[in-house]
Write an enzyme that holds these catalytic residues in place. Sequence first.
Site, PDB file in Angstrom:
ATOM      1  N   ASP A 674      43.184  35.882  34.942  1.00  0.00           N
ATOM      2  CA  ASP A 674      42.362  35.154  33.980  1.00  0.00           C
ATOM      3  C   ASP A 674      43.029  33.849  33.562  1.00  0.00           C
ATOM      4  O   ASP A 674      44.258  33.784  33.401  1.00  0.00           O
ATOM      5  CB  ASP A 674      42.128  36.044  32.748  1.00  0.00           C
ATOM      6  N   GLU A 699      41.430  32.482  38.256  1.00  0.00           N
ATOM      7  CA  GLU A 699      40.306  31.768  37.668  1.00  0.00           C
ATOM      8  C   GLU A 699      40.795  30.394  37.205  1.00  0.00           C
ATOM      9  O   GLU A 699      41.312  30.237  36.104  1.00  0.00           O
ATOM     10  CB  GLU A 699      39.736  32.546  36.475  1.00  0.00           C
ATOM     11  N   ASP A 782      31.086  35.203  32.722  1.00  0.00           N
ATOM     12  CA  ASP A 782      31.133  34.034  31.847  1.00  0.00           C
ATOM     13  C   ASP A 782      29.938  33.112  32.079  1.00  0.00           C
ATOM     14  O   ASP A 782      29.291  32.667  31.137  1.00  0.00           O
ATOM     15  CB  ASP A 782      32.422  33.231  32.097  1.00  0.00           C
TER      16      ASP A 782
END
Length: 896
Positions: A674, A699, A782
């Site tokens: 992340d 990410e 997201d």
Amino acid sequence: MSSVTVEPLLRYHRRTEVSGLRKVANPCCSSSSLNCSRQKLFHRGKCKLRMRRRSTAPFVIRASSSSSSSTALAETFESSGDVFFRHSFPVTQTETVEGKIFVRVDQENGKGNWHLTVGCSLPGKWILHWGVSYVNDIGSEWDQPPKHMRPSGSVPVKNYAIETPLKKPSGDDPFYEVKIDIDPKSAIAAINFVLKDEETGAWYQHKGRDFKVPLVDYLLEDGTVFGSNSFVIWPGPFFSNILLKPETDSTREPDDVKREDRKVEGIYEEQPITKHIAIENSVTVSVRKCPETSKNLLYLETDLPEVVVHWGVCRDDAKNWETPPGPHPPETVIFKEKALRTLLQPKEDGRGCSGLFTLEEGLAGFLFVLKLNDNTWLKCKGNDFYVPLSNSSILLSESGQEHFKDAPASVKALDQNQGSDTAFTNEIIKEIRNLVSGISSDNSRKVKTKEAQESILQEIEKLAAEAYSIFRSSIPTFKEEVVLEEELEQAPPKKSSGTGSGYEIVLQGFNWESHKSGRWYMELKEKAEDIASLGFTVVWLPPPTESVSPEGYMPKDLYNLNSRYGNIYELKELVGKLHELGIKVLGDAVLNHRCAQYQNQNGIWNIFGGRLNWDDRAVVADDPHFQGRGNKSSGDNFHAAPNIDHSQDFVRKDIKEWMRWLREEIGYDGWRLDFVRGFWGGYVKDYMDATSPYFAVGEYWDSLSYTYGEMDHNQDAHRQRIIDWINATSGSAGAFDVTTKGVLHAALERCEYWRLADEKGKPPGVVGWWPSRAVTFVENHDTGSTQGHWRFPGGKEMQGYAYILTHPGTPAVFFDHVYSSNYRSEIAALLAFRNRHKLHCRSIVQISKAARDVYAAIIDEKVAVKIGPGHFEPPNGPRKWSPALEGRDYKIWESS
């Protein structure tokens, strides 16, 4: 009195020229410790590095050449045109300087308004981060001061503080200072502050506590003194003088507060402070062949005044040290039969020292570190310096000719921006071209086996990652396009750590609302057989740890795996079930930030509990919201939680142990990482090396390039940033191809399918440059789900899936599109088609058409695809094309 010491190391970049150093007469006095600090710095810069020669050292080897002949040979060496390697390595020393912080309260010219002056005597870009405490605002220690109190140049920070730069009152003044007006009649009880060095991002406090200056004492109704006894300026007796002293009896004031009348008295107090300054030097190494003996002549020079080179050689890529036979340079001794030590000779112009080394043929490399006389060791970014010597290591072709005239633009940018750094990277580029040329010629002659060619492709990727790990601060890009043009139908390597087999298809196994059931692990377990039957090979699971936010992205106690998705036993049961079905599992690791369990003495949440009970040294220093005592962040800050300082050894050690525990205890096969924009990719490589994942993806999500609100056609800068991060990990992890998603958005939403080919006719995303590290996607938790931060154009999702499930890269499918939409059957057909035709992460794309209303491409010469409302039919020739799949504005053919 204790010193205020900055930990960990602070850096003040400074170039030290030996010739410019001189001894300065001591001007020290009580009011000017900066001059003393500077005198110490200059003196140490000149004398500190002198090495005491050991008269008792065993096995002294003295070369026959004199210093003058060595100098002459060095000049000949430098003028020679056949130098095949030259590179300058930066080295950094640290110097400790001492200074002081002072606080003064006085009147201008002994009358008029009162001022609080805060100053520092050390060089730096100082910022006063300050606020005030009001009398009746007992619950808050920091508030913004009234506007009339703020000096010019002040900037508000949220709603609780002000930042004001310190400036020199005059050019000759040794202090940097800021002056704040004080109104003794105001209701301000104290001024709170910390100092920040803008150049390093470091915060100056005392043992983690703010500096505080009480301005007035108030007596509350219960008799409690609100003021001098409740505000701590520095622990101990410092600032024992109260600024306001009683003159008359106390009188009644509004709001049940008694204020004692005071007479303002001026004060001046100092606090010692130390700072570490980084002094930048360099070491330059040049290598050429001796035309008479064919030996390697290596010339090493540095601007350090006196230094010992601790060195050896190696015979292969393992880089194992050994001592070479003579001759050796003057002042060389053998060290424990494992290395040699050579004291470099002063250069005639006095600017540093140098040495000439003669090395036999057949060596792969020259290894060294530098030793100063105070037992300081200087290395290359934490590793030994390495100089390649053999043709294979130097990456020259057998003919010695340059084969990379048509280098891509990013490589040409390297030549323009790197100066002396270009030599080594250009040689890597040459070797990549040579390897690719070898594949091409062997393809035509049918000479090499498939396994041998796969091995070469792995070596190409390794070389590219190595090039970037050395020069990660520069512009260079590794574009796999030079491989793709020659790769044809070669399958990817069977297994490459962190990148899987190349045939992976990922399912994101959750959405933003999955936590709400409280039993998501069990719900997903019930779907496991269906997931396997659809053809997915990898499932990405949500963050498993205890979290402040129910979705899991604000982790707290990392070892507590009881989350809103289920408990640790249910998680292990789910992973076991997926493994039974042959599906790999990715854990969602949030490494950038962590929520604290406790507040520090300032009320800041930066003290952690649980098994990893870190203190504020684990928090980066350049986020004022969390006042960490670590180093400056190596990436972008995530302001909702304390950002973890991965440069700390104890932090990396604990994270690696935790990730290994997850691998062993839970059975994760790899990682989804992340917010990797928050920390340097080199730390990711460390974590990947420690956990050996089957597959890993980061990410790295930032904005694409726009001009006047319209997306640019050229998105090279955007995908370059993602490539840079992947390179920083040495290719040990891939990244989500945010560039491809963004271009698909614009192309499909605006009917501008020409965007799907870059200026060189390649796919415009990461998949066009480094497809084996690109994880393509249409939507995730997201961008879609109930968050909808960047939702894909409505009704066009299947065009997106037709693109990513036929193209190279590793495709990732969003859970909602399989189980909460009408796309399930179409996605299932595309998955089966991809698996049947063995399309993989390195499949070859030949774009046939990229027009306003249609995009079409041929993949691996056996699959044709078109998306968009426009017309396209693959040309029939040696290959006959048959329709295989068709949907709204997309169509796919297969060759027969």
